[in-house]
Design an enzyme around this catalytic site. Structure first.
Site, PDB file in Angstrom:
ATOM      1  N   SER A 136       2.276  34.388  16.885  1.00 23.23           N
ATOM      2  CA  SER A 136       1.596  33.201  17.411  1.00 23.23           C
ATOM      3  C   SER A 136       0.300  33.033  16.633  1.00 23.23           C
ATOM      4  O   SER A 136      -0.337  34.034  16.270  1.00 23.23           O
ATOM      5  CB  SER A 136       1.272  33.422  18.894  1.00 23.23           C
ATOM      6  OG  SER A 136       0.248  32.537  19.307  1.00 23.23           O
ATOM      7  N   GLU A 167       4.832  33.756   9.842  1.00 24.26           N
ATOM      8  CA  GLU A 167       6.257  33.979   9.532  1.00 24.26           C
ATOM      9  C   GLU A 167       7.187  33.236  10.505  1.00 24.26           C
ATOM     10  O   GLU A 167       8.316  32.908  10.158  1.00 24.26           O
ATOM     11  CB  GLU A 167       6.568  35.477   9.543  1.00 24.26           C
ATOM     12  CG  GLU A 167       5.922  36.243   8.395  1.00 24.26           C
ATOM     13  CD  GLU A 167       6.437  35.824   7.019  1.00 24.26           C
ATOM     14  OE1 GLU A 167       7.662  35.765   6.823  1.00 24.26           O
ATOM     15  OE2 GLU A 167       5.588  35.558   6.136  1.00 24.26           O
ATOM     16  N   GLY A 186      -0.412  23.962  12.247  1.00 24.89           N
ATOM     17  CA  GLY A 186      -0.990  24.716  11.136  1.00 24.89           C
ATOM     18  C   GLY A 186      -1.186  26.177  11.491  1.00 24.89           C
ATOM     19  O   GLY A 186      -0.569  26.688  12.427  1.00 24.89           O
ATOM     20  N   GLY A 205      10.390  26.269  17.671  1.00 19.65           N
ATOM     21  CA  GLY A 205      10.586  27.685  17.975  1.00 19.65           C
ATOM     22  C   GLY A 205      10.908  27.906  19.445  1.00 19.65           C
ATOM     23  O   GLY A 205      10.403  27.191  20.319  1.00 19.65           O
ATOM     24  N   HIS A 208       6.619  30.181  11.814  1.00 20.27           N
ATOM     25  CA  HIS A 208       6.739  28.830  11.253  1.00 20.27           C
ATOM     26  C   HIS A 208       7.614  28.854   9.992  1.00 20.27           C
ATOM     27  O   HIS A 208       8.411  27.953   9.759  1.00 20.27           O
ATOM     28  CB  HIS A 208       5.369  28.284  10.850  1.00 20.27           C
ATOM     29  CG  HIS A 208       4.410  28.094  11.981  1.00 20.27           C
ATOM     30  ND1 HIS A 208       3.298  28.874  12.138  1.00 20.27           N
ATOM     31  CD2 HIS A 208       4.404  27.207  13.007  1.00 20.27           C
ATOM     32  CE1 HIS A 208       2.626  28.478  13.207  1.00 20.27           C
ATOM     33  NE2 HIS A 208       3.277  27.474  13.762  1.00 20.27           N
ATOM     34  N   LEU A 267      -0.122  28.578   9.733  1.00 23.59           N
ATOM     35  CA  LEU A 267       1.297  28.943   9.645  1.00 23.59           C
ATOM     36  C   LEU A 267       1.485  30.444   9.451  1.00 23.59           C
ATOM     37  O   LEU A 267       0.763  31.091   8.685  1.00 23.59           O
ATOM     38  CB  LEU A 267       1.949  28.193   8.474  1.00 23.59           C
ATOM     39  CG  LEU A 267       1.866  26.662   8.531  1.00 23.59           C
ATOM     40  CD1 LEU A 267       2.599  26.045   7.334  1.00 23.59           C
ATOM     41  CD2 LEU A 267       2.403  26.104   9.836  1.00 23.59           C
ATOM     42  N   GLN A 269       8.319  23.963  26.216  1.00 21.41           N
ATOM     43  CA  GLN A 269       8.102  22.850  25.281  1.00 21.41           C
ATOM     44  C   GLN A 269       9.433  22.394  24.682  1.00 21.41           C
ATOM     45  O   GLN A 269       9.732  21.194  24.623  1.00 21.41           O
ATOM     46  CB  GLN A 269       7.141  23.306  24.183  1.00 21.41           C
ATOM     47  CG  GLN A 269       7.089  22.381  22.975  1.00 21.41           C
ATOM     48  CD  GLN A 269       6.030  22.770  21.971  1.00 21.41           C
ATOM     49  OE1 GLN A 269       4.859  22.577  22.205  1.00 21.41           O
ATOM     50  NE2 GLN A 269       6.424  23.316  20.828  1.00 21.41           N
TER      51      GLN A 269
HETATM   52  O1  PAF Z   1       4.291  23.996  19.086  1.00 21.06           O
HETATM   53  C1  PAF Z   1       3.342  23.428  18.503  1.00 21.06           C
HETATM   54  O2  PAF Z   1       2.791  23.926  17.524  1.00 21.06           O
HETATM   55  C2  PAF Z   1       2.851  22.088  19.017  1.00 21.06           C
HETATM   56  O3  PAF Z   1       2.915  22.033  20.400  1.00 21.06           O
HETATM   57  C3  PAF Z   1       3.578  20.894  18.368  1.00 21.06           C
HETATM   58  C4  PAF Z   1       5.051  20.880  18.733  1.00 21.06           C
HETATM   59  C5  PAF Z   1       3.432  20.948  16.867  1.00 21.06           C
HETATM   60  C6  PAF Z   1       2.969  19.588  18.864  1.00 21.06           C
HETATM   61  O4  PAF Z   1       1.625  19.484  18.526  1.00 21.06           O
END
Ligand code: PAF
Length: 285
Positions: free
Chosen positions: A191, A39, A35, A153, A41, A37, A159
């Site tokens: 971010s 630009e 959440g 992203g 996202h 959110l 990640q």
């Molecule tokens: O990158 C994120 O926002 C989080 O690590 C994710 C991938 C939604 C997992 O909670």
């Protein structure tokens, strides 16, 4: 179902599964988010809407990926605004469960734990257990939604690497789509945690992308060993609490040693703290 006409906000796994049962013809895209959110996202969501008949955006501040002392409680929660952005982009479902829905079994939870070699470095070194929490929630979302494609992203490069590896190692039949970092005009990578920065901290944070751009420029001018690049980064970020500056092979995420020659197809990564805010960024070389 027509895109953008009928956004549904769904709170339970059963309800989401029932809805998705009707989505038989056409691809399903999943954009996992916590959440708040922005630009960045939005670019993932737009890509999913473009490439799939149905898009699910999950909005879940996942407690298992926050370590002790981190910002779980103060992490921004803005579901109404998030839903509005999703609606404008043509998303079909926002999945916004409560923690008790996602983690019914609070004790002795079965976790997905990525390889120790992949997590015992970079962000995983200071955020013990973080990537176990990420891999677990992403695997759960994959099982619940069963998407054809999932969008992540490139800002969270480690990640992304770990999720791609999990998909391969655990045979998820899902295409992982990596989306470029979205930046402010100043260069600062977007971010949700940028909202914690004061004006002065924000100005300092702008130097992170400057340092990374300079690394790329020097690399392109033939400087392909770590030391001069590291010296330059520390000079630009002088006075900041740098957690790491490393260069990795983008494919394997192996960290270059001081004496190695850096090859094209590498990624330079930075993590640092400004005040209480931890920021990360990276650039491909
Ligand atoms: O990158 C994120 O926002 C989080 O690590 C994710 C991938 C939604 C997992 O909670």
């Amino acid at each position: 179902m027509k895109k953008g006409k009928n956004l549904k906000i769904i709170k339970t796994i059963n309800e989401l599964r029932a809805e998705l049962k009707n989505c038989t013809e056409g691809l399903i895209g999943l954009v996992p988010t916590m959440g708040a959110l922005h630009e960045g996202h939005k670019s993932l969501i737009q890509k999913s809407v473009e490439e799939n008949k149905y898009t699910v955006v999950s909005v879940f501040v996942n407690p298992t990926q926050f370590c002790a002392g981190e910002d779980l409680d103060k992490y921004p929660r803005t579901l109404e605004a998030d839903a509005l952005m999703c609606k404008t982009c043509g998303v079909d479902f926002v999945f916004a469960p409560n923690p008790s829905e996602m983690y019914k079994n609070q004790k002795n939870l079965t976790m997905v734990c990525p390889s120790f070699e992949d997590v015992d470095k970079l962000c995983g070194k200071s955020r013990i257990g973080h990537f176990d929490g990420v891999a677990t929630i992403v695997a759960k979302l994959f099982n619940i939604v069963q998407p054809n494609k999932a969008y992540f992203g490139q800002k969270d490069a480690q990640q992304l690497f770990i999720i791609k590896k999990m998909v391969q190692d655990l045979n998820f039949n899902i295409e992982i789509v990596a989306c470029p970092i979205v930046r402010e005009e100043s260069g600062l990578a977007l971010s949700s945690r940028n909202s914690y920065l004061s004006e002065d901290e924000h100005r300092q944070a702008e130097k992170i992308s400057l340092a990374l751009r300079k690394v790329k420029e020097m690399f392109e001018n033939g400087i392909n060993n770590i030391m001069p690049l590291t010296d330059m980064v520390f000079a630009i970020l002088d006075g900041m609490e740098i957690e790491y500056f490393e260069i990795v092979d983008t494919e394997t995420f192996e960290i270059y040693e001081k004496t190695d020659i850096i090859k094209t197809g590498s990624t330079a990564l930075i993590a640092l703290r400004i005040g209480t805010t931890r920021l990360i960024d990276n650039i491909e070389l």
